[in-house]
Enzyme design. Structure first.
Site, PDB file in Angstrom:
ATOM      1  N   CYS A 114      19.429  23.817  -0.031  1.00 19.44           N
ATOM      2  CA  CYS A 114      20.244  24.227   1.108  1.00 19.44           C
ATOM      3  C   CYS A 114      19.739  25.494   1.787  1.00 19.44           C
ATOM      4  CB  CYS A 114      21.697  24.414   0.675  1.00 19.44           C
ATOM      5  SG  CYS A 114      22.475  22.877   0.126  1.00 19.44           S
ATOM      6  N   HIS A 254      25.276  29.295   5.528  1.00 17.40           N
ATOM      7  CA  HIS A 254      25.126  27.873   5.209  1.00 17.40           C
ATOM      8  C   HIS A 254      26.508  27.232   5.123  1.00 17.40           C
ATOM      9  CE1 HIS A 254      24.333  24.175   3.206  1.00 17.40           C
ATOM     10  NE2 HIS A 254      24.717  24.589   2.010  1.00 17.40           N
ATOM     11  N   ASN A 284      28.545  19.405   4.652  1.00 20.87           N
ATOM     12  CA  ASN A 284      27.359  20.118   4.191  1.00 20.87           C
ATOM     13  C   ASN A 284      26.130  19.266   4.501  1.00 20.87           C
ATOM     14  OD1 ASN A 284      25.270  21.303   2.749  1.00 20.87           O
ATOM     15  ND2 ASN A 284      26.436  21.565   0.864  1.00 20.87           N
TER      16      ASN A 284
END
Length: 330
Positions: A114, A254, A284
């Site tokens: 990520c 993020h 996500n």
């Protein structure tokens, strides 16, 4: 020495929406449970089984080149951040470069989970500052649905599919990537991984039957580490550059979990109106989440805006980057 600036940005998300109500018919969950815990209402899914991350990446890159008026032959390098490569080899970057027609560009992948976008931006920055390359495409492409277990109520609400791309070029102005710091702690391996499919645990009938080709996450451990590490790296970059909360125009974390975003922003004391969030619409999207968010809000971003970006992912790998935005809304 030139700075490395973002001179254009574009993104792509699939048309198909998977909202919480639809998800509740697939697994034992409901809208209230998902919204309360992670703040996600819907996510986009690339349903075509014959299209991988490269398809979305190519769409984002095509849009980027069109919007910036950049000739394809001028691109020196394309770097793709992905945890969902089309194949174990060749690189997804090579597939994207071929699909887009970047005949003169070199291309390779980065795997930083990520945190992939900011890690890849650090690579692009180094190439630009060294003078080795002049025009670099950084693309993050993630078909997260390809490794999401839709029988696991703890993880399946979290993830969506998307791609986003930026053009990175040299500039003599005081804009672009100013600073970044990155960390890795391999002891986090067992808390967040895909258990099978690699050389340590190759695919077999047993691994497929055991559903070991999907994301495995120990949520509480990941949450705790993500909040602490995104907070510390953001504060470190701010301190090194003498940035107060008042100096920062935008904070772009993020988009993993709204509660993580709120916890980190709250501890830094960054006002909610300065924190860019779009997780409710996309979930996500791993490495694609930060550039996807920047692209969604790009009409609010002005040349000279001071931006702090931070991310945390499997590895564990995490970091933060200080960027000065380089162009006004078009």
């Amino acid at each position: 020495m030139p700075n490395a600036k973002i001179s254009g940005i574009a993104s792509y998300v699939p048309d198909d929406v998977l909202d919480n109500e639809m998800l509740s018919k697939m697994v034992d969950t409901n809208d209230e449970w998902i919204t309360t815990r992670v703040g996600i209402k819907e996510r986009r899914i690339l349903k075509d089984p014959n299209k991988g991350s490269s398809f979305m990446g190519a769409q984002a890159v095509e849009r980027l080149l069109a919007e910036t008026g950049t000739p394809k032959e001028s691109i020196d390098l394309l770097i793709c951040a992905t945890s969902n490569p089309d194949y174990r080899f060749p690189s997804t970057a090579s597939v994207i470069a071929h699909e887009v027609g970047l005949e003169k560009a070199y291309a390779y992948d980065i795997q930083a989970a990520c945190a992939g976008f900011i890690v890849t931006m650090q690579d692009a920055r180094a190439y630009i500052e060294s003078g080795l390359y002049k025009k670099i495409v950084v693309v993050a492409a993630e078909k997260m649905s390809s490794m999401t277990d839709y029988e696991d109520r703890a993880t399946c609400p979290l993830f969506g599919d998307a791609a986003a791309a930026v053009l990175v070029e040299p500039t003599e102005e005081e804009v672009g990537v100013i600073d970044g710091e990155f960390h890795v702690d391999g002891s986090g391996l067992s808390n967040l991984l895909m258990k099978a499919g690699g050389s340590a645990h190759p695919a077999s009938h047993e691994t497929v039957d055991a559903r070991e080709h999907y994301i495995y996450q120990e949520g509480r451990v990941v949450y705790k580490n993500a909040v602490r590490d995104m907070l510390n790296s953001s504060q470190s970059v701010m301190a090194r550059n003498n940035l107060s909360v008042d100096d920062i125009d935008w904070f772009v974390p993020h988009q993993a979990n709204l509660r993580i975003i709120e916890a980190v922003g709250g501890r830094i004391k960054i006002p909610e109106e300065k924190t860019l969030v779009n997780i409710q619409h996309y979930g996500n999207t791993s490495a694609a989440s930060i550039p996807l968010c920047l692209d969604e809000y790009k009409n609010k971003l002005k040349k000279g805006d001071k931006i702090v970006m931070t991310a945390f992912g499997a590895g564990f790998t995490w970091g933060a980057m200080y960027l000065v935005w380089a162009f006004d809304p078009r």
